[in-house]
Write an enzyme that holds these catalytic residues in place. Structure first.
Site, PDB file in Angstrom:
ATOM      1  CD  GLU A   1      -3.089   0.926   2.381  1.00 39.91           C
ATOM      2  OE1 GLU A   1      -3.449   1.840   2.704  1.00 39.91           O
ATOM      3  OE2 GLU A   1      -3.459  -0.309   2.631  1.00 39.91           O
TER       4      GLU A   1
ATOM      5  CB  THR B   1     -11.018   1.397   3.562  1.00 46.39           C
ATOM      6  OG1 THR B   1     -12.358   1.364   2.897  1.00 46.39           O
ATOM      7  CG2 THR B   1     -11.113   2.402   4.874  1.00 46.39           C
ATOM      8  NE  ARG B   2      -4.445  -2.629   3.230  1.00 42.73           N
ATOM      9  CZ  ARG B   2      -3.338  -3.280   3.904  1.00 42.73           C
ATOM     10  NH1 ARG B   2      -3.617  -4.302   4.499  1.00 42.73           N
ATOM     11  NH2 ARG B   2      -2.134  -2.748   3.764  1.00 42.73           N
ATOM     12  CG  ASP B   3     -13.778  -2.018   2.742  1.00 41.13           C
ATOM     13  OD1 ASP B   3     -13.158  -1.050   2.728  1.00 41.13           O
ATOM     14  OD2 ASP B   3     -14.868  -2.011   3.160  1.00 41.13           O
TER      15      ASP B   3
END
Length: 539
Positions: free
Chosen positions: A249, A279-281
């Site tokens: 990231e 965010t990653r999701d």
């Protein structure tokens, strides 16, 4: 019962990543401590592979309250607030431990630990050592460990937790030659996290087979939110044998752009405010959607581009990424990377108290095999902090347990002997079972899920779990046990996913209405144990 070699200690720590080593360092202050590693201490596990960073509040203008709120919001408010409070409060001090023990983090112009921006955070609070932060941490922890009296046992795997009545009192273990022995302890710390290798494409170490989840489940522990599997948005997709390899990231934190095959910076359509630092999701679903709808690359990914950055910034801040892609024939200073989501981290696991105590007496846990810290979606940079905060807390709690003279249950030992002996009579190749399991999980319990796909996957996993695994030689016995742990972990993920009837964080159910306000969801944690499975639900 045949004679069994028994090793006695006060605290047994299972797992030698960041959480396990930190727990052992702490526990040793209170009594004799054994650190058990399936690989070589400091070489296996996920910590040494972690690239991005360590979140801690260090600067004026940042506060623990802001870190707390970012973590809760990023976790879709499924986190245990008490665990998050412990994480954000202790992270700066645990970073201070690492620095005082010799860890070298990148420094700012004013000679303070440098911090960069990571997804889902309102302040730059991610401390880093280039893009090899985990490696720097584990090397520092190993130097500290060498200065203690901790007994290291390498290349030996825990295959079952021993119990004296309801209390965990050690573990049965196998060495690389297939010999079984017992380690008896007054307390056990489970730090054998990492179960994303249940999926076909994963960032995880080859030694990570979900042992922590499986051992805890069979011992009767309550596991929460096992459906919450994080798919890191950016894993390599080319060449084929590099699939899933983590593209940190930090690339996006340094200003990398995500671009589809049409040349569009597509995050404008998913999170125009945070863009690549969402965010990653959100980013993982966005990439998956771009590929699914035909805007992906020929290799099934999207582009991650840093060519607009100064070459010296890439060379200084992203040296591992530069080197990794140069080996693939790609110079990221002049051409983009191809990336796609890859299974990365399980946010669920053993339900614990802030002291690392599980629901089973004598059993403590830290790191990725625990649940509640990260909720439904982990913020990048919080996992390395988690290892140090809860590694210390669990090690201290275990160390303070009273000394007991536990009895080893002969029936439990004999049951494990039979389990091992059965592997010599089995018919199914562990490699064949693993391949089918991973593909099943990727297809039916991956980023996109629905009830029909989950039910079909569960049937396949149950069949694979029952397959009679064959060990060709004694050296294959640990492999067979690991495959069984993978199957158990997969089963826990699917069954938990089926009982959460909402899309939330990393759990994307396409057959239910989208979640618009996770802060006010009527659902809480999922729970799964030997006693049953259920989901917390408000009246």
């Amino acid at each position: 019962m045949r004679a069994l070699d028994v090793i006695d200690c006060h605290v047994l720590v299972i797992g030698s990543g960041g959480a396990g080593v930190r727990a052992a360092i702490e526990a040793e202050r209170y009594g004799e401590t054994v650190l058990l590693s399936k690989s070589i201490t400091g070489k296996g596990g996920c910590t040494t592979m972690a690239e991005g960073g360590y979140n801690a509040v260090l600067r004026e203008g940042d506060t623990c309250d802001l870190h707390l709120e970012d973590t809760l919001r990023g976790g879709a408010y499924l986190n245990d607030p008490a665990l998050v409070e412990a994480l954000v409060a202790d992270a700066p001090a645990r970073l201070g431990d690492l620095v005082s023990w010799g860890a070298v983090f990148d420094a700012s112009a004013d000679h303070e630990v440098a911090q960069r921006s990571f997804g889902g955070q309102c302040r730059p609070r991610t401390c880093y050592a280039g893009d090899r932060t985990g490696h720097e941490m584990i090397m520092t922890l190993m130097e500290r460990l060498r200065g203690t009296d901790v007994q290291r046992i390498d290349e030996m795997a825990a295959i079952e937790l021993l119990k004296d009545g309801e209390r965990v009192c050690g573990a049965l273990v196998l060495d690389k030659h297939g010999e079984m022995r017992a380690i008896r302890a007054d307390a056990v710390v489970l730090a054998a996290g990492g179960g994303a290798r249940t999926y076909d494409v994963s960032t995880n170490s080859g030694t990570g087979s979900g042992d922590g989840f499986a051992l805890a489940y069979r011992a009767g522990a309550d596991l929460i939110d096992m459906e919450m599997v994080q798919f890191h948005p950016t894993g390599a997709v080319y060449p084929y044998d590099a699939r899933g390899r983590l593209v940190t990231e930090a690339v996006r934190g340094e200003g990398g752009h995500l671009i589809n095959a049409r040349g569009e910076r597509f995050m404008t359509g998913y999170d125009p405010d945070r863009m690549e630092l969402s965010t990653r999701d959100v980013v993982a679903r966005a990439i998956a959607t771009e590929v699914l709808e035909g805007r992906g690359t020929r290799n099934g990914g999207v582009y991650l581009d840093v060519t607009h950055l100064p070459p010296e910034q890439i060379e200084e801040r992203l040296p591992v990424m530069l080197s990794q892609f140069l080996r693939f024939g790609v110079d990221i200073r002049t051409e983009p990377m191809e990336v796609a989501p890859t299974a990365h981290h399980i946010m669920g696991g053993c339900a614990i108290t802030p002291g690392g105590r599980t629901t089973v007496p004598g059993l403590f846990a830290a790191g990725e095999c625990t649940g509640g810290v990260h909720g439904a979606n982990r913020l990048g940079g919080n996992a390395l902090a988690d290892t140090q905060v809860f590694g210390k807390r669990a090690g201290e709690s275990a160390g303070k347990e009273p000394i007991r003279m536990a009895q080893i249950d002969g029936a439990q030992v004999e049951a494990q002997r039979r389990r091992i002996e059965d592997f010599y009579e089995g018919e199914s190749s562990p490699v064949w079972v693993t391949d089918h399991l991973q593909q099943t999980m990727w297809d039916g319990a991956g980023i996109r899920r629905d009830a029909a796909g989950l039910e079909a996957s569960l049937q396949i996993v149950e069949g694979l779990t029952a397959a009679p695994l064959r060990a060709a030689t004694p050296r294959n016995l640990i492999e067979c046990c690991g495959v069984q742990s993978l199957c158990t972990t997969a089963m826990l993920i699917i069954r938990s996913a089926l009982i959460r009837p909402e899309s939330r964080g990393a759990h994307w159910r396409t057959d239910v209405p989208p979640q618009t306000d996770p802060a006010h969801s009527r659902f809480g944690h999922t729970h799964i144990s030997l006693e049953g499975e259920w989901i917390e639900e408000a009246d």
